[in-house]
Design an enzyme around this catalytic site. Structure first.
Site, mmCIF file in Angstrom:
data_model
loop_
_atom_site.group_PDB
_atom_site.id
_atom_site.type_symbol
_atom_site.label_atom_id
_atom_site.label_comp_id
_atom_site.label_asym_id
_atom_site.label_seq_id
_atom_site.Cartn_x
_atom_site.Cartn_y
_atom_site.Cartn_z
ATOM 1 N N ASP A 85 0.086 7.097 -5.513
ATOM 2 C CA ASP A 85 0.637 5.956 -4.790
ATOM 3 C C ASP A 85 0.350 6.093 -3.298
ATOM 4 O OD1 ASP A 85 2.029 3.794 -3.849
ATOM 5 O OD2 ASP A 85 4.031 4.619 -4.284
ATOM 6 N N LYS B 23 1.113 4.166 3.113
ATOM 7 C CA LYS B 23 2.146 5.144 3.464
ATOM 8 C C LYS B 23 1.673 6.007 4.617
ATOM 9 C CE LYS B 23 4.203 5.762 -1.138
ATOM 10 N NZ LYS B 23 5.554 5.340 -0.784
ATOM 11 N N LYS C 285 7.094 4.960 -15.571
ATOM 12 C CA LYS C 285 6.211 4.553 -14.471
ATOM 13 C C LYS C 285 5.115 5.602 -14.355
ATOM 14 C CE LYS C 285 6.011 4.189 -9.396
ATOM 15 N NZ LYS C 285 6.751 4.100 -8.118
ATOM 16 N N ARG D 151 7.753 -1.301 -9.671
ATOM 17 C CA ARG D 151 8.453 -2.391 -10.369
ATOM 18 C C ARG D 151 7.451 -3.411 -10.920
ATOM 19 N NH1 ARG D 151 11.713 -3.568 -4.907
ATOM 20 N NH2 ARG D 151 11.243 -1.350 -4.693
HETATM 21 N N1 BES Z 1 6.797 5.917 -5.352
HETATM 22 C C1 BES Z 1 7.510 5.313 -4.298
HETATM 23 C C2 BES Z 1 8.949 5.811 -4.193
HETATM 24 C C3 BES Z 1 9.110 7.212 -3.681
HETATM 25 C C4 BES Z 1 8.929 7.507 -2.351
HETATM 26 C C5 BES Z 1 9.506 8.205 -4.541
HETATM 27 C C6 BES Z 1 9.112 8.797 -1.893
HETATM 28 C C7 BES Z 1 9.715 9.491 -4.081
HETATM 29 C C8 BES Z 1 9.498 9.778 -2.756
HETATM 30 C C9 BES Z 1 7.564 3.804 -4.501
HETATM 31 O O1 BES Z 1 6.448 3.240 -5.080
HETATM 32 C C10 BES Z 1 7.696 3.212 -3.152
HETATM 33 O O2 BES Z 1 6.802 3.350 -2.374
HETATM 34 N N2 BES Z 1 8.816 2.554 -2.898
HETATM 35 C C11 BES Z 1 9.081 1.969 -1.630
HETATM 36 C C12 BES Z 1 9.753 0.657 -1.852
HETATM 37 C C13 BES Z 1 9.856 -0.192 -0.627
HETATM 38 C C14 BES Z 1 8.490 -0.647 -0.189
HETATM 39 C C15 BES Z 1 10.747 -1.372 -0.914
HETATM 40 C C16 BES Z 1 9.982 2.914 -0.848
HETATM 41 O O3 BES Z 1 10.850 3.562 -1.440
HETATM 42 O O4 BES Z 1 9.777 3.051 0.347
HETATM 43 ZN ZN ZN Z 2 5.356 4.448 -6.264
HETATM 44 MN MN MN Z 3 4.933 2.766 -3.660
#
Ligand code: BES
Ligand code: ZN
Ligand code: MN
Length: 499
Positions: A273, A280, A268, A354
């Protein structure tokens, strides 16, 4: 660093620094014992003064040791003998390495190879030591105008052995450790680079640079146009709100027999992000520059295998994009068609990893892979489930999963399996498309992997969620290079004959 393996005696070897181990209760290791005898008890007398702590990871320099050719001796605490764990061994070596680089030695001769973790051969010990040293020597000061360089930089380290046994295998292990350490540090740098520098195009350039660096490594970069032609609607959806074009980077290291199906690694590579329209919170958002650490680990692993000229067929793929909110960005509820033909309702634009991975997974079907491993900072939920010590491990093939779990244990870069039962797939049902890109809050790491499993029916597949392990927060903020040690251990143990 220049490493070598030699059979020498501690009292006569000419060096800036002799490195020897001392166990708890001041019990001397064999090399320390010899040094002590030759110096008429200088080591044991020093230890009797009580300043030294012999727990794993403590060190002390001593000088003017009589009848010893070395300029100084570095005593390294090794904890309880016969109880050394993998993590202790790594702690011992990184502590020794830190002292050596900051000290006044240009070269050193170490007898820490006497410290043994039960169940592992001497080549494993040497390789693990070299990785720990390279890891400890890493600096990221590219953007500091004042660089702190040690007065004398350590340039040469000899792994000394008292006997000639396994000399050659240890020499090979040094090479493997150094290549793995170099790969690890390459990945750390890619991870640590800020997102205004490390864009998808930067990653594409890195791949091209690697192609020049390693003969036989072939790289190919697909542009957004190419991806459009292929129907990669999910990957392109993530990128459409960004001014940085997405790239699909393919690196081929095909040095195995033609008949051998390749191992494919997919990373990935979200270079930043923000979450997109499902934005976020501001807190620690800078750390989302690390959202390409899966990609970084693919670069590092491919580089290490290329450096070692391993006789295997390995393909590294990086799905690189930036997840931004803007007038063109995807919105919650948008429906896109993935390369597989499956339609996806994007209920949360922050579940972007994903989306880029699913199209990469479909793309690599063309290689008819022996196994596919994707590596991704995929879910915050993985940090809740496993903390920061183990990566999440899921997949559709128990043999592959078990091999990866073992490689994790043996490299000290651990992974822990989470279940991927069919029932979890129900959480991804959508009223409007084939699947939704999120489930509910429950089992977030598993539903993310369930989403990926929709695109992996044609091969043996494992997924490593490295959200908790790819970087450290707080005062030691920085990329770790994980899970490269795990991946290299897996490759050497399962894909190379005489690993
Ligand atoms: N890159 C993030 C996951 C992440 C968050 C890794 C914090 C390390 C630290 C990923 O793209 C993400 O935002 N995932 C979401 C998924 C949710 C929206 C279902 C998450 O984990 O909140
Ligand atoms: Zn991410
Ligand atoms: Mn994300």
């Amino acid at each position: 660093m220049d490493y070598s393996v030699k059979c020498t005696q501690p009292e006569t070897v000419k060096t800036d620094c002799l490195v020897i181990g001392v166990y708890e209760n001041n019990k001397l290791s064999p090399a320390a014992e010899i040094t002590d005898k030759k110096s008429a008890g200088y080591i044991s007398n020093t230890l009797k003064k009580g300043d030294f702590n012999s727990k794993a990871g403590h060190t002390m320099f001593i000088y003017e040791v009589p009848n010893i050719a070395a300029q100084r001796v570095l005593l390294v605490g090794c904890g309880k003998p016969k109880r050394t764990k993998i993590s202790d061994y790594q702690t011992i070596w990184s502590a020794a390495a830190k002292q050596l680089v900051n000290g006044g030695s240009r070269d050193a001769v170490s007898y820490l190879s006497e410290i043994r973790v039960a169940g592992f051969d001497s080549a494993w010990h040497t390789r693990t030591a070299a990785i720990a040293i390279e890891d400890a020597l890493y600096r990221f000061d590219k953007y500091k105008t004042l660089k702190t360089k040690p007065k004398k930089a350590l340039q040469k380290l000899i792994f000394a052995q008292l006997s000639r046994e396994a000399l050659q295998r240890n020499q090979l292990a040094v090479t493997q450790g150094l290549a793995t350490g170099n790969g690890l540090n390459r990945a750390k740098t890619l991870g640590n680079l800020p997102a205004n520098i490390c864009t998808p195009s930067y990653l594409a350039k890195e791949a091209k640079a690697m192609q020049r660096e390693y003969k036989g490594l072939k790289t190919n970069v697909l542009t957004e146009n190419d991806m459009k032609q292929l129907g990669m609607g999910a990957l392109l959806a993530v990128s459409q709100g960004s001014r940085e074009p997405a790239k699909l980077i393919i690196m081929e290291h095909l040095k195995g027999p033609k008949s051998q199906k390749p191992l494919v690694l997919i990373g990935k590579g979200i270079t930043f992000d923000t979450g997109g329209i499902s934005i976020k919170p501001a807190q620690a958002m800078d750390e989302m520059k690390f959202d390409m650490c899966g990609a970084a680990s693919v670069f590092g692993t491919v580089a290490a295998c290329a450096e070692l000229k391993l006789p295997i067929n390995l393909i590294g793929v990086v799905a690189a994009a930036e997840n931004m909110p803007d007038g063109m960005a995807i919105k919650p509820g948008d429906i896109v068609t993935s390369m597989s033909g499956k339609t996806i309702e994007i209920l949360n634009t922050d579940a972007e990893g994903r989306l880029v991975l699913c199209d990469a997974l479909t793309y690599i079907e063309r290689y008819n892979p022996a196994a596919v491993i994707d590596i991704a900072t995929l879910t915050g939920a993985c940090i809740i489930a496993l903390g920061r010590h183990a990566s999440g491990l899921l997949g559709n093939n128990s043999k592959l999963i078990n091999s990866l779990k073992t490689a994790g244990t043996h490299s000290g870069d651990r992974a822990w399996e989470l279940p991927l039962f069919d029932e979890y797939k129900q959480q991804l049902s959508s009223n409007f498309a084939d699947i939704a890109n999120i489930g509910n809050r429950e089992g977030g790491t598993i539903t993310a992997a369930s989403f990926l499993s929709h695109f992996t029916s044609k091969f043996a597949w494992a997924h490593l969620d490295i959200a908790g392990t790819a970087w450290k927060s707080g005062k030691d903020k920085g990329a770790t290079g994980r899970p490269i040690p795990l991946l290299m251990q897996y490759i050497l143990d399962n894909h190379v004959d005489a690993g």
